[in-house]
Write a protein that holds these residues in place. Structure first.
Motif, PDB file in Angstrom:
ATOM      1  N   VAL A  65       0.454  -0.998   0.145  1.00  0.00           N
ATOM      2  CA  VAL A  65      -0.172  -0.130  -0.097  1.00  0.00           C
ATOM      3  C   VAL A  65       1.001   1.373   0.191  1.00  0.00           C
ATOM      4  CG1 VAL A  65      -1.401   1.291   1.135  1.00  0.00           C
ATOM      5  CG2 VAL A  65      -1.737  -0.624   1.078  1.00  0.00           C
ATOM      6  N   THR A  66       1.772   1.026   0.727  1.00  0.00           N
ATOM      7  CA  THR A  66       3.115   2.499   0.756  1.00  0.00           C
ATOM      8  C   THR A  66       3.652   2.786  -0.502  1.00  0.00           C
ATOM      9  OG1 THR A  66       3.378   1.963   3.156  1.00  0.00           O
ATOM     10  CG2 THR A  66       4.853   3.063   1.975  1.00  0.00           C
ATOM     11  N   ALA A  67       3.275   1.507  -0.970  1.00  0.00           N
ATOM     12  CA  ALA A  67       4.536   2.044  -2.612  1.00  0.00           C
ATOM     13  C   ALA A  67       3.898   2.567  -3.521  1.00  0.00           C
ATOM     14  CB  ALA A  67       5.004   0.321  -2.680  1.00  0.00           C
ATOM     15  N   TRP A  68       2.122   2.216  -3.558  1.00  0.00           N
ATOM     16  CA  TRP A  68       1.009   2.703  -4.338  1.00  0.00           C
ATOM     17  C   TRP A  68       0.996   3.954  -4.115  1.00  0.00           C
ATOM     18  CZ3 TRP A  68       0.156   2.105  -9.323  1.00  0.00           C
ATOM     19  CH2 TRP A  68      -0.018   0.594 -10.202  1.00  0.00           C
ATOM     20  N   VAL A  69       0.877   4.478  -2.791  1.00  0.00           N
ATOM     21  CA  VAL A  69       0.876   5.313  -2.384  1.00  0.00           C
ATOM     22  C   VAL A  69       1.839   6.274  -2.343  1.00  0.00           C
ATOM     23  CG1 VAL A  69       0.090   6.582  -0.109  1.00  0.00           C
ATOM     24  CG2 VAL A  69      -0.706   4.638  -1.146  1.00  0.00           C
ATOM     25  N   SER A  70       3.267   6.451  -2.437  1.00  0.00           N
ATOM     26  CA  SER A  70       4.286   6.713  -2.892  1.00  0.00           C
ATOM     27  C   SER A  70       4.256   7.734  -4.134  1.00  0.00           C
ATOM     28  CB  SER A  70       5.654   6.676  -2.368  1.00  0.00           C
ATOM     29  OG  SER A  70       5.136   5.605  -0.667  1.00  0.00           O
ATOM     30  N   ALA A  71       4.165   6.665  -5.262  1.00  0.00           N
ATOM     31  CA  ALA A  71       3.800   5.953  -6.376  1.00  0.00           C
ATOM     32  C   ALA A  71       2.760   7.677  -7.055  1.00  0.00           C
ATOM     33  CB  ALA A  71       3.679   5.528  -7.600  1.00  0.00           C
ATOM     34  N   TRP A  72       1.665   7.068  -6.203  1.00  0.00           N
ATOM     35  CA  TRP A  72       0.366   8.757  -6.770  1.00  0.00           C
ATOM     36  C   TRP A  72       0.691   9.623  -5.952  1.00  0.00           C
ATOM     37  CZ3 TRP A  72      -4.931   7.434  -3.647  1.00  0.00           C
ATOM     38  CH2 TRP A  72      -6.035   8.444  -4.341  1.00  0.00           C
ATOM     39  N   ALA A  73       1.190   9.558  -4.906  1.00  0.00           N
ATOM     40  CA  ALA A  73       1.482  11.129  -3.894  1.00  0.00           C
ATOM     41  C   ALA A  73       2.097  11.564  -4.809  1.00  0.00           C
ATOM     42  CB  ALA A  73       1.955  10.957  -2.519  1.00  0.00           C
ATOM     43  N   SER A  74       3.307  10.734  -4.860  1.00  0.00           N
ATOM     44  CA  SER A  74       4.365  11.864  -5.970  1.00  0.00           C
ATOM     45  C   SER A  74       4.374  12.124  -7.693  1.00  0.00           C
ATOM     46  CB  SER A  74       5.861  10.353  -5.956  1.00  0.00           C
ATOM     47  OG  SER A  74       6.222  10.296  -5.002  1.00  0.00           O
TER      48      SER A  74
END
Length: 196
Positions: free
Chosen positions: A37-46
């Protein structure tokens, strides 16, 4: 080049949206699920995308969302993993195989941006190949080498591909789902394309 992404462990509303979207999270152990989840949140937020639904599968597919492709690949890959276990007597660690399936395109939000009614390439697309940026992100989050290397080398145009069985499962699940996407977009599926 500025940093291509930042790790986002906050963004509770984004975390909830990602958890609501992703098929297969229930197949992962809790610590791995959190990293996925953190990986996808990080990509989205970036990325430049305001909503998950805005992320395209490819520049030529503004109406075919990445969200749909990722879940199709995960479902197909889970099924292929079960078939391989039954037919070949191999067992996959779900924390490895399902992570690879869910995360294989985690860098696409950073590579494609909305342009009017369509989508185009970001500057990052011209700096690092698809898969490599995802691999970098996953390495930073502490995923095992098999996950990192398989994601980093899964693109059809990569100079080489992983030799592990997880890479084989991802390859066929990804192409199966990609061909569906191309058909939906009115484009020629990969299996019908001839050498260029």
């Amino acid at each position: 080049m500025t940093e291509p992404y930042h790790i986002d462990t906050g963004s509770n509303w984004r975390r909830q949206a990602v958890e609501d979207w992703l098929f297969g999270l229930d197949l992962l152990s809790p610590p791995v699920r959190e990293k996925v989840v953190t990986a996808w949140v990080s990509a989205w937020a970036s990325s430049s995308h305001e909503k998950l639904e805005d992320m395209p599968f490819s520049p030529g597919s503004p109406t075919y969302p990445l969200m749909r492709h990722v879940n199709e690949v995960t479902r197909a890959g889970v099924d292929l993993g079960k078939r391989a276990a039954a037919d070949w007597g191999v067992e996959f660690d779900p924390d490895v195989l399902v992570s690879i399936l869910i995360l294989h395109d985690v860098d696409k939000p950073l590579l494609y941006a909305k342009e009017g009614d369509g989508a185009g390439h970001t500057p990052l697309f011209h700096e690092l190949p698809h898969g490599v940026i995802g691999g970098m992100l996953l390495k930073e989050l502490g995923f095992p080498h098999t996950v990192v290397s398989t994601v980093a080398t899964h693109a059809t145009n990569a100079p080489f591909h992983g030799r592990n069985l997880e890479a084989q499962v991802l390859h066929y699940a990804d192409l199966f789902a990609a061909d569906h996407a191309f058909r939906q977009m009115g484009k020629t599926p990969i299996y019908l394309r001839h050498g260029k």
